[in-house]
Each structure stands twice: as structure tokens, then as C-alpha cells.
Design a protein around this motif. Structure first.
Motif, mmCIF file in Angstrom:
data_model
loop_
_atom_site.group_PDB
_atom_site.id
_atom_site.type_symbol
_atom_site.label_atom_id
_atom_site.label_comp_id
_atom_site.label_asym_id
_atom_site.label_seq_id
_atom_site.Cartn_x
_atom_site.Cartn_y
_atom_site.Cartn_z
ATOM 1 N N ILE A 1 9.387 17.968 -11.077
ATOM 2 C CA ILE A 1 9.797 16.978 -12.070
ATOM 3 C C ILE A 1 10.189 15.726 -11.301
ATOM 4 C CG2 ILE A 1 11.462 16.375 -13.868
ATOM 5 C CD1 ILE A 1 11.645 19.345 -14.531
ATOM 6 N N GLU A 2 9.506 14.630 -11.589
ATOM 7 C CA GLU A 2 9.763 13.396 -10.864
ATOM 8 C C GLU A 2 10.975 12.672 -11.427
ATOM 9 O OE1 GLU A 2 6.339 10.912 -10.743
ATOM 10 O OE2 GLU A 2 4.990 12.491 -10.027
ATOM 11 N N GLU A 3 11.760 12.118 -10.520
ATOM 12 C CA GLU A 3 12.889 11.289 -10.919
ATOM 13 C C GLU A 3 12.476 9.829 -11.053
ATOM 14 O OE1 GLU A 3 16.737 9.862 -8.475
ATOM 15 O OE2 GLU A 3 16.670 12.027 -8.863
ATOM 16 N N GLN A 4 11.590 9.380 -10.146
ATOM 17 C CA GLN A 4 11.194 7.968 -10.147
ATOM 18 C C GLN A 4 9.911 7.786 -9.351
ATOM 19 O OE1 GLN A 4 14.131 5.444 -8.332
ATOM 20 N NE2 GLN A 4 13.096 3.532 -8.883
ATOM 21 N N ARG A 5 9.128 6.779 -9.746
ATOM 22 C CA ARG A 5 7.984 6.326 -8.960
ATOM 23 C C ARG A 5 8.218 4.876 -8.559
ATOM 24 N NH1 ARG A 5 2.074 8.676 -10.482
ATOM 25 N NH2 ARG A 5 2.645 10.858 -10.361
ATOM 26 N N ILE A 6 7.853 4.560 -7.329
ATOM 27 C CA ILE A 6 8.029 3.195 -6.837
ATOM 28 C C ILE A 6 6.692 2.689 -6.315
ATOM 29 C CG2 ILE A 6 9.319 1.705 -5.251
ATOM 30 C CD1 ILE A 6 11.425 3.899 -5.019
ATOM 31 N N ASN A 7 6.311 1.494 -6.751
ATOM 32 C CA ASN A 7 5.142 0.774 -6.229
ATOM 33 C C ASN A 7 3.801 1.328 -6.716
ATOM 34 O OD1 ASN A 7 5.420 -1.630 -4.827
ATOM 35 N ND2 ASN A 7 4.522 -0.809 -2.944
ATOM 36 N N PHE A 8 3.805 2.174 -7.722
ATOM 37 C CA PHE A 8 2.543 2.644 -8.276
ATOM 38 C C PHE A 8 2.008 1.622 -9.268
ATOM 39 C CE2 PHE A 8 3.733 6.633 -6.473
ATOM 40 C CZ PHE A 8 2.583 7.406 -6.387
ATOM 41 N N PRO A 9 0.689 1.468 -9.362
ATOM 42 C CA PRO A 9 0.110 0.585 -10.380
ATOM 43 C C PRO A 9 0.504 1.027 -11.787
ATOM 44 C CG PRO A 9 -1.545 1.255 -8.774
ATOM 45 C CD PRO A 9 -0.335 2.098 -8.515
ATOM 46 N N ALA B 1 0.815 -1.217 0.000
ATOM 47 C CA ALA B 1 0.000 0.000 0.000
ATOM 48 C C ALA B 1 0.844 1.261 0.000
ATOM 49 C CB ALA B 1 -0.928 0.007 1.222
ATOM 50 N N VAL B 2 2.163 1.126 0.142
ATOM 51 C CA VAL B 2 3.053 2.290 0.149
ATOM 52 C C VAL B 2 3.480 2.612 -1.273
ATOM 53 C CG1 VAL B 2 5.301 3.182 0.880
ATOM 54 C CG2 VAL B 2 3.898 1.882 2.479
ATOM 55 N N ARG B 3 3.397 3.876 -1.625
ATOM 56 C CA ARG B 3 3.863 4.369 -2.921
ATOM 57 C C ARG B 3 4.851 5.499 -2.665
ATOM 58 N NH1 ARG B 3 0.412 0.921 -4.300
ATOM 59 N NH2 ARG B 3 -1.841 1.205 -4.440
ATOM 60 N N VAL B 4 5.831 5.636 -3.552
ATOM 61 C CA VAL B 4 6.869 6.649 -3.358
ATOM 62 C C VAL B 4 7.079 7.428 -4.647
ATOM 63 C CG1 VAL B 4 9.334 7.035 -2.908
ATOM 64 C CG2 VAL B 4 8.052 5.398 -1.512
ATOM 65 N N ILE B 5 7.152 8.747 -4.506
ATOM 66 C CA ILE B 5 7.547 9.641 -5.598
ATOM 67 C C ILE B 5 8.849 10.297 -5.188
ATOM 68 C CG2 ILE B 5 6.978 11.717 -6.912
ATOM 69 C CD1 ILE B 5 4.011 11.082 -6.402
ATOM 70 N N LEU B 6 9.855 10.191 -6.022
ATOM 71 C CA LEU B 6 11.149 10.819 -5.771
ATOM 72 C C LEU B 6 11.309 12.002 -6.720
ATOM 73 C CD1 LEU B 6 13.395 7.609 -5.518
ATOM 74 C CD2 LEU B 6 12.238 8.834 -3.659
ATOM 75 N N ASN B 7 11.355 13.199 -6.169
ATOM 76 C CA ASN B 7 11.600 14.391 -6.993
ATOM 77 C C ASN B 7 13.071 14.455 -7.379
ATOM 78 O OD1 ASN B 7 8.928 15.058 -6.529
ATOM 79 N ND2 ASN B 7 9.390 16.544 -4.927
#
Length: 317
Positions: free
Chosen positions: A301-309, A64-70
Motif C-alpha cells: 500500500i503506497e503512502e505517496q508518489r513523488i515525481n511521477f507523471p 528522471a528520479v521517481r519515488v514510491i513511499l510504502n
């Protein structure tokens, strides 16, 4: 959206290695109790400590955890708001990572939302702060109350719950520097306030200092008091009236044979000042109109997304 949860919680962070695991555990425990389904979105604003590694580990442990890395630090207005817009829940809760926004209030916010509230905002009853900080904050609230474009909610930081309709509406505004708590008031949706005593930071050090607080305050003022751009126009009217009175006084002095040199010079100077203010006011109002029409800058500006559908791998704009 196929995987839409009932509640999304958005937690912005920057160098919070001492808090991310603890805040995740506390928030997840509340959501298991009070939400039918949930997701927890951490948006990291360019951390330089172990925060990012800890967030990646949380994603591996909790689906259930999602991460956005700027890709860099975008400040305290743009990054949290971007995170809110990326949430999929039927309601979105925004809160800090340092426990100054108590996770224990999540259940009451959800209860009020289910009862019909579209916005539920936490409102501090008190906050431990140095006297100078309190004095500056009081002065800022007073200034916004007098000159803001809409009412100011005192001691509201943005900790709260927002219905899906509210989030989707505010996302269409395309604010390049979103003063989100002000936008909530400006939108006209009804707001329910939830008073609480704000605790001290649980761990780590605050990232705020005089410079960051001042920058935040000025951005908030610019976003919530655009009418101040018309202040030179108002001052030009008063300066013009004073010029007219001085001109009349100068004519009277000339008629009675008194010296009018000083009055004449004052009339000329204030008249020129009035003209200058008039043009500055017109330019300011044009800047205001341009700002209203050109809200097309990405918040981060996002660098990466983790665990998103898979269907949410791209940012919502």
C-alpha cells in the motif's frame, strides 16, 4: 504511455541514507552512456532514517528520479516486485541500493537486451560470506533443486534486466508473495546469464539476519515448490503399502501359530497413519489450488508518489 522511457531502473531501499545519493549518481552515469532515455525508481520500504528526505531531494534535482513511499515495510519480496510493475520502460532493470549489484553491468545488460535477450540476470561467481551462511545457502539450493517445480538458478538474486513483455506477463499472475527470480524461470522466457564477482556492501549495514533470510527462503520455497503440498499423498501410498505387507505378515503368523500381537498393533498404527496422511495430502492439494486461484492481494500500500507523471500517479495493479 506517452512518457515511456527506454530503460527503467528500480532500486528498493530501506534505511539506506548512506547509499542513495551514491547509487543514484552511479546508475544515472551508466544510463546516460547506454540508454536513449531512462527513469530511476526508488521504492522505499518504510525507512526510519534520512532516506526519505534524501529521495525527495533527488527528485527535486533530477526529473528522471521517481519515488514510491510504502506506508510500512512489506519485506524483500513484495516491495521490489511492486516497484518493477510500476516501471514504464521498454526494459526494466532491478538492482540493490548497496552496490552489491554493480551499476557497471548496466551497459552490458542493455546490449544483450537490444541483441534479443528478454531476460538478462546477473549471476554471482563468488560472494564474501561466513562459512555457516554458505553452508545453509548450499543446502537450500540443493533442496530446491530436488523438490522445486522448475529449475533453480544458483547464485542469482534478482539483479537483472526484464523486457516489457516479461514484466507485463508476470504482473498478471497476481502473486501475493512473489518469488520473482523463480517466477522468471517459471515463465519459460529464455534467460541470459551475466556472471560477475559480487562486491561487499559499500556503506551501511545489511538489513538481513537469520530471521529475515529464513523468512525469505521459506517464502521462496512455498512459491517455487508447491508440489511439496502433495508430499503427504505420496507418503500415504508408501504407508499403505507397508500396512499391506504387515497385514500379510500378521496373517502368516496367525496361520503358523506364532504371536502376532506386535505385528497387529504395528499394522493398525501405520494404517491409521496412512489414512491421516491421505486426508492431509488432499487438504494440502486443495490449499494449493485455492492459492493458485485467489492471487488478489496488493503487494504494497503506497503512502505517496513523488515525481511521477500525471498519468502514472495511481499504482498499476
Amino acid at each position: 504511455m506517452s512518457d515511456r522511457p527506454e530503460i527503467s531502473v528500480v532500486i528498493p531501499c530501506f534505511n539506506e541514507e548512506e547509499n542513495v545519493r551514491a547509487i543514484h549518481a552511479a546508475v544515472a552515469a551508466e544510463l546516460v552512456l547506454h540508454a536513449a532515455s531512462h527513469e530511476i525508481i526508488f521504492i522505499d520500504n518504510g525507512s526510519t532514517d534520512a532516506t526519505r528526505a534524501l529521495l525527495a531531494a533527488l527528485c527535486a534535482e533530477d526529473p528522471a528520479v521517481r519515488v514510491i513511499l510504502n506506508n510500512r515495510n512489506y519485506g524483500q519480496m513484495r516491495s521490489p516486485t511492486h516497484g518493477i510493475y510500476q516501471a514504464a520502460g521498454r526494459a526494466v532493470i532491478a538492482m540493490c541500493c548497496d552496490f552489491q549489484d554493480p551499476p557497471a553491468l548496466i551497459g552490458e545488460m542493455i546490449r544483450q537486451w537490444r541483441a534479443g535477450a528478454q531476460i538478462v540476470l546477473g549471476q554471482r561467481r563468488s560472494e564474501p560470506a561466513p562459512w555457516l551462511h554458505r553452508m545453509v545457502r548450499d543446502a537450500g539450493y540443493g533442496f530446491l533443486a530436488r523438490h522445486g517445480d522448475y529449475p533453480v538458478l544458483r547464485d542469482v538474486t534478482g539483479f537483472g534486466l526484464f523486457d516489457r513483455e516479461v514484466v507485463d506477463m508476470l504482473a498478471t499472475w497476481r502473486e501475493p508473495e512473489p518469488f520473482f527470480r523463480g517466477m522468471l524461470v517459471e515463465s519459460g522466457y529464455r534467460i541470459a546469464l551475466l556472471p560477475f564477482d559480487r562486491p561487499a556492501r559499500q556503506a551501511g549495514e545489511s538489513k538481513n539476519n537469520v530471521r529475515t533470510l529464513l523468512a525469505f527462503a521459506l517464502s521462496g520455497l512455498a512459491g517455487s515448490a508447491k508440489s511439496l503440498l502433495r508430499l503427504p499423498l505420496i507418503l500415504s501410498v508408501y504407508a499403505g503399502l507397508l500396512t499391506a505387507l504387515l497385514a500379510i505378515a500378521t496373517i502368516v503368523c496367525l496361520l503358523v501359530g506364532a504371536s502376532a500381537l506386535f505385528l497387529g498393533l504395528a499394522t493398525l498404527q501405520i494404517g491409521l497413519f496412512a489414512v491421516l496422511l491421505l486426508f492431509l495430502g488432499l487438504m494440502g492439494d486443495q490449499v494449493r489450488l485455492i492459492a493458485e486461484r485467489t492471487r488478489n492481494v496488493p503487494l504494497v500500500i503506497e503512502e505517496q508518489r513523488i515525481n511521477f507523471p500525471a498519468d502514472r500517479q495511481r499504482p498499476v495493479r
